[in-house]
Design an enzyme around this catalytic site. Structure first.
Site, PDB file in Angstrom:
ATOM      1  N   GLY A  47      40.120 104.600  35.400  1.00  0.00           N
ATOM      2  CA  GLY A  47      38.802 105.145  35.672  1.00  0.00           C
ATOM      3  C   GLY A  47      38.112 104.443  36.818  1.00  0.00           C
ATOM      4  O   GLY A  47      38.719 103.691  37.575  1.00  0.00           O
ATOM      5  N   LYS A  48      36.819 104.706  36.916  1.00  0.00           N
ATOM      6  CA  LYS A  48      36.017 104.178  38.017  1.00  0.00           C
ATOM      7  C   LYS A  48      35.307 102.892  37.605  1.00  0.00           C
ATOM      8  O   LYS A  48      35.078 102.640  36.430  1.00  0.00           O
ATOM      9  CB  LYS A  48      34.966 105.205  38.438  1.00  0.00           C
ATOM     10  CG  LYS A  48      35.526 106.562  38.805  1.00  0.00           C
ATOM     11  CD  LYS A  48      34.389 107.558  39.013  1.00  0.00           C
ATOM     12  CE  LYS A  48      34.929 108.952  39.242  1.00  0.00           C
ATOM     13  NZ  LYS A  48      33.862 109.956  39.329  1.00  0.00           N
ATOM     14  N   VAL A  49      34.936 102.111  38.606  1.00  0.00           N
ATOM     15  CA  VAL A  49      34.060 100.961  38.413  1.00  0.00           C
ATOM     16  C   VAL A  49      32.828 101.197  39.267  1.00  0.00           C
ATOM     17  O   VAL A  49      32.928 101.369  40.482  1.00  0.00           O
ATOM     18  CB  VAL A  49      34.738  99.639  38.794  1.00  0.00           C
ATOM     19  CG1 VAL A  49      33.761  98.480  38.609  1.00  0.00           C
ATOM     20  CG2 VAL A  49      35.987  99.410  37.953  1.00  0.00           C
ATOM     21  N   GLY A 108      40.634 103.133  39.682  1.00  0.00           N
ATOM     22  CA  GLY A 108      42.005 102.808  39.327  1.00  0.00           C
ATOM     23  C   GLY A 108      42.592 103.835  38.395  1.00  0.00           C
ATOM     24  O   GLY A 108      42.073 104.944  38.242  1.00  0.00           O
ATOM     25  N   LEU A 130      32.213 101.365  43.030  1.00  0.00           N
ATOM     26  CA  LEU A 130      32.796 100.192  43.677  1.00  0.00           C
ATOM     27  C   LEU A 130      34.295 100.332  43.863  1.00  0.00           C
ATOM     28  O   LEU A 130      34.866  99.765  44.792  1.00  0.00           O
ATOM     29  CB  LEU A 130      32.492  98.933  42.851  1.00  0.00           C
ATOM     30  CG  LEU A 130      31.016  98.579  42.664  1.00  0.00           C
ATOM     31  CD1 LEU A 130      30.876  97.381  41.725  1.00  0.00           C
ATOM     32  CD2 LEU A 130      30.353  98.286  43.997  1.00  0.00           C
ATOM     33  N   ASP A 174      49.939  89.097  35.174  1.00  0.00           N
ATOM     34  CA  ASP A 174      49.817  89.991  36.334  1.00  0.00           C
ATOM     35  C   ASP A 174      48.959  89.335  37.411  1.00  0.00           C
ATOM     36  O   ASP A 174      48.088  89.974  38.008  1.00  0.00           O
ATOM     37  CB  ASP A 174      49.211  91.335  35.916  1.00  0.00           C
ATOM     38  CG  ASP A 174      49.401  92.416  36.981  1.00  0.00           C
ATOM     39  OD1 ASP A 174      50.285  92.243  37.837  1.00  0.00           O
ATOM     40  OD2 ASP A 174      48.663  93.414  36.953  1.00  0.00           O
TER      41      ASP A 174
END
EC number: 2.7.11.1
Length: 833
Positions: free
Chosen positions: A21-23, A18, A15, A133
């Site tokens: 890591g990955k999602v 970043g 999906l 943030d």
């Protein structure tokens, strides 16, 4: 081994990606419940302690949050190499993308989103959690356009009247006091960020924007922005009050909820209960303390070991005790499987076992349960004869296996046009395939998965009576469904099949149960799992789906080219390479408007997923240093595994609080005696760059000159009002020790805060971009002393550069854990620029 599943979840497509890591998309094996799986490489956390602390804090904060407008985290799994965070799946994408597509929103729609942001933020503040943030990139949209606040990596627990020190967040959304580097109120800073977001919702622009970081920070500090005249006067008034430079005069969340523009649509909002008003019973003694929950509290920095233990057994009400009880309730929730779509007291029919997963990936068929199917048909015949007057004819039974030799002569198994007494069902066993539908219980879906509406061809139609078409299909474009892949049916499934067929005959209508014959398989749970693991085959399918010949291959799923169904049916041919998406997200325009670009990083063109946090102060950091840091992150990202590459590692294990954190966070040790700083085990990074500081609570790797390290260290110590005392330097090893302590003394004569710092040379690894490989090789020839390092092959062949720098090891001697966390965080920011 490749990791295809995590706990009960099948890992699907990527999906996003970043810095950590990955999602990936995940499916629950039993229910089809969708989740997001954030996959974090532990090597990143070992080499960068600040990243480890960020992830550690994010996990605990998300366990404390349970609100419709905040993203949920369900549980944590881990292997020796990876952390797997199981997150709520939010299918609508980022609010940022929605704004890029729509531009400035109408006042009503902007208010709809803004109200949800404020309500979700009020809940977080009621838990004493500041986000720090907030920006459209961290606000996700569900399918019904509900806001979900995400990414609590910069979040912090803030006690009453306590100020924060760390400058973090994105400069376009950060408040003046944050970018100025002074202590600030976290809740007031969040209000400022919400004001910037509201301005973006109404105009499609940012109030403070500049390509030059210094000019941008000056604009933020001055608080000067242009107010478009088309904005409603009440909205203008609210914006002005939210974007007030002086935080003491800035409007509060409570006042925002009472503002005329906020309540103009007459919505009623329930007030969030402050954490101080939650009842919590103290523990009887220390033996009742749950070690996982205790480590979670220590990760929040709520106090030292002794302070936290004392507060948990004290009769005096404290936020620490309330957090403990909230986390305790959360731990009970983690053991509740109903959160993944199970219904109470419902038989789990559709479990995909490890063996069936292997068969999914190998693409093999399995028809080993013929005896059970025969028994099913016999039982169906008996039940139908007892409950229906069908002239001893049981044509309602469906035989999907040509190997099923039923002894009952009333079943016509080999007739493709066999009509039953009710004109609803037929038998089709030619080539062990079903045209238009299947009764295979391995393709069953749980009741909560909705099926697309379809048209049933009447029994007197000239076409095959078992055919189903979508409302947009013509009779010439028939949907060809997948053959049966797995017929491993257990007895419970068979019994359910029997009961459903009985009900079909009694009611003389089409039953919508998952076992019903008229249910299409194209949206089955098994198909969904296959669709995620065979995304690369969609291109070949798209090239062949114009062919109207109903040619069913052994492992191929085809679909009509004219179908407008919301789901696409993948091909299992292993030759294609295009990614198929099963979730819909707002379609972005080909060219983003100039007036609203991503501002999640120091440069406008940088993807916010790979953006650094704002680890600078306006008067000390230059744009060149920041840009080089962004570039370094980009290089690291570009050499990571491709988004759809397999995950290699051991089988993930469930962990309520990551063993990685309990192992490496020395301050989280419940058994540490007398609250002193316990020793940490040494850390390694694949045998290179070992951190031999066995007693250090915090380690910082720095590449800047050692003299600059001393200068920056003295600046930070002066800022905190501490005193610095250097000890005798070890000349042979070029190691320098110093003591940092506060001027304030406790009643027992010990300083209120004290830590020991060791600075020594270090060699550590760093990824090298492909364009710099030749230069790096030449550099090694000029410096032969570095050639003694053996060649490395980490991260799938990634080239490694052995950088020379300094390791700053910090040992916490005394004082609050919160003050130590702030001190080390500030020190790391200035030493790693």
């Amino acid at each position: 081994m490749e990791i295809h599943s995590v706990g009960p979840f099948i890992i699907g497509k990527t999906l996003g990606q970043g810095t950590t890591g990955k999602v990936k998309l995940g499916f629950h094996k039993d229910t089809g419940f969708k989740v997001g799986i954030k996959i974090i490489n532990k090597e990143l956390l070992i080499n960068k302690p600040s990243m480890r602390r960020k992830i550690e804090r994010e996990i605990v904060l998300m366990k404390l949050i349970d609100h419709p407008n905040a993203m949920k985290m369900y549980e944590v799994y881990e292997t020796s190499k990876y952390l797997f965070l199981i997150l709520e799946y939010v299918e609508g994408g980022e609010l940022f993308d929605y704004l890029v597509e729509k531009g400035g929103l109408e006042s009503g729609e902007a208010l709809f989103f803004f109200q949800q942001i404020i309500i979700g933020l009020e809940y977080c503040h009621s838990r004493n959690i500041c986000h720090r943030d907030l920006k459209p990139e961290n606000l996700l949209l569900s399918g019904d356009k509900r806001i979900k606040i995400a990414d609590f990596g910069m979040g912090s627990i803030v006690r009453k009247d306590m100020l924060l020190h760390t400058s973090c967040g994105s400069p376009h959304y950060a408040s003046p006091e944050v970018v100025s580097g002074i202590d600030y109120d976290g809740q007031k800073a969040d209000v400022w960020s919400c004001g910037v977001i509201l301005y973006a919702l109404l105009t499609g622009k940012l109030p403070f924007d500049d390509e030059n970081i210094r000019r941008l920070l000056n604009k933020v500090k001055n608080g000067a922005f242009s107010m478009p005249p088309y904005i409603h006067k009440d909205a203008q008034d609210l914006l002005t009050k939210m974007l007030t430079v002086d935080p003491s005069k800035r409007i509060s969340i409570k006042e925002i909820k009472e503002h005329p523009w906020f309540v103009s649509n007459f919505n009623q909002f329930q007030k969030a209960t402050p954490v101080e008003e939650i009842n919590a019973e103290p523990l009887v003694d220390y033996s009742q303390i749950d070690e996982d929950i205790f480590r979670s509290l220590m990760a929040l920095g709520v106090g030292t070991i002794d302070e936290v233990k004392q507060q948990l057994v004290s009769n005096q009400k404290s936020a620490t005790l309330i957090y403990y009880r909230l986390l305790e309730e959360r731990k009970k929730f983690d053991s509740d499987v109903n959160k993944y779509g199970y219904k109470p007291k419902e038989t789990r029919r559709n479990s995909l076992s490890d063996m069936s997963l292997k068969k999914i990936f190998s693409g093999s068929n399995n028809n080993n349960n013929n005896n059970n199917n025969n028994n099913n048909n016999n039982n169906n015949n008996n039940n139908n004869n007892n409950n229906n007057n069908n002239n001893n004819n049981n044509n309602n039974n469906i035989n999907i296996n040509n190997n099923n030799n039923n002894n009952n002569n009333n079943n016509n198994n080999n007739n493709n046009n066999n009509n039953n007494n009710n004109n609803n069902n037929n038998n089709n066993n030619n080539n062990n395939s079903a045209v238009g539908k299947s009764n295979d219980s391995s393709s069953q879906q749980p009741p909560h998965i909705q099926q697309p509406h379809s048209q049933q061809i009447p029994s007197n139609s000239t076409s095959q009576e078992s055919m189903q078409i979508s409302p947009s299909n013509s009779a010439n474009n028939m949907a060809i469904q997948q053959p049966i892949i797995n017929n491993n049916n257990n007895n419970n499934n068979n019994n359910n099949n029997i009961n459903n067929n009985i009900n079909n005959n009694i009611n003389n209508n089409i039953n919508n149960n998952s076992n019903n014959v008229n249910r299409p398989t194209s949206e089955g749970l098994l198909k969904q799992a296959l669709q995620q693991h065979h995304q690369q085959q969609q291109q070949q399918f798209n090239g062949n789906n114009n062919n109207n010949t109903m040619n069913v291959q052994p492992l191929t799923m085809s679909a009509s080219s004219s179908s407008s169904s919301s789901s696409t049916t993948p091909s299992l041919s292993p030759n294609s390479s295009t990614t198929s998406s099963t979730s819909t997200s707002p379609q972005l325009s080909a060219i983003k408007p100039d007036h609203y670009q991503r501002r999640g990083s120091m440069t406008a063109s940088t993807n916010p997923a790979t953006s650094p946090t704002m680890s600078h102060r306006g008067k000390t950091s230059s744009p060149i240093e920041i840009t080089s840091k962004v570039r370094k992150l980009k290089i690291s990202e570009s050499q990571s595994n491709t988004p759809n590459s397999p995950i290699i590692g051991s089988s993930p294990k469930k962990s309520w609080f990551s063993y990685f954190f309990s192992k490496n966070s020395s301050s989280n040790n419940l058994n540490a005696a007398n609250g002193s700083a316990p020793s940490s085990p040494s850390l390694q990074s694949n045998g290179v760059g070992q951190l031999q500081t066995t007693q250090a609570n915090y380690v910082i790797e720095s590449k800047i000159d050692v003299n600059l390290i001393y200068v920056n260290l003295e600046k930070i110590i002066k800022k905190y009002g501490f005193e610095l005392k250097y000890q005798q330097q070890q000349q042979q090893q070029n190691i320098k020790h110093c003591i940092v302590r506060s001027h304030h003394i406790n009643s027992d004569g010990t300083p209120q805060f004290e830590c020991e710092i060791e600075i020594k040379p270090s060699t550590f690894i760093n990824p090298v971009s492909p364009s710099k490989q030749h230069h790096h090789h030449h550099h090694q020839q000029q410096q032969p002393q570095q050639q003694q390092m053996p060649p490395l092959n980490l991260n799938g062949g990634q080239n490694i550069n052995h950088d020379q720098g300094f390791r700053v090891s910090i040992i916490h001697k005394s004082g609050s854990q919160h003050k130590f966390n702030n001190f080390t965080s500030s020190l790391e920011q200035i030493l790693t620029i």
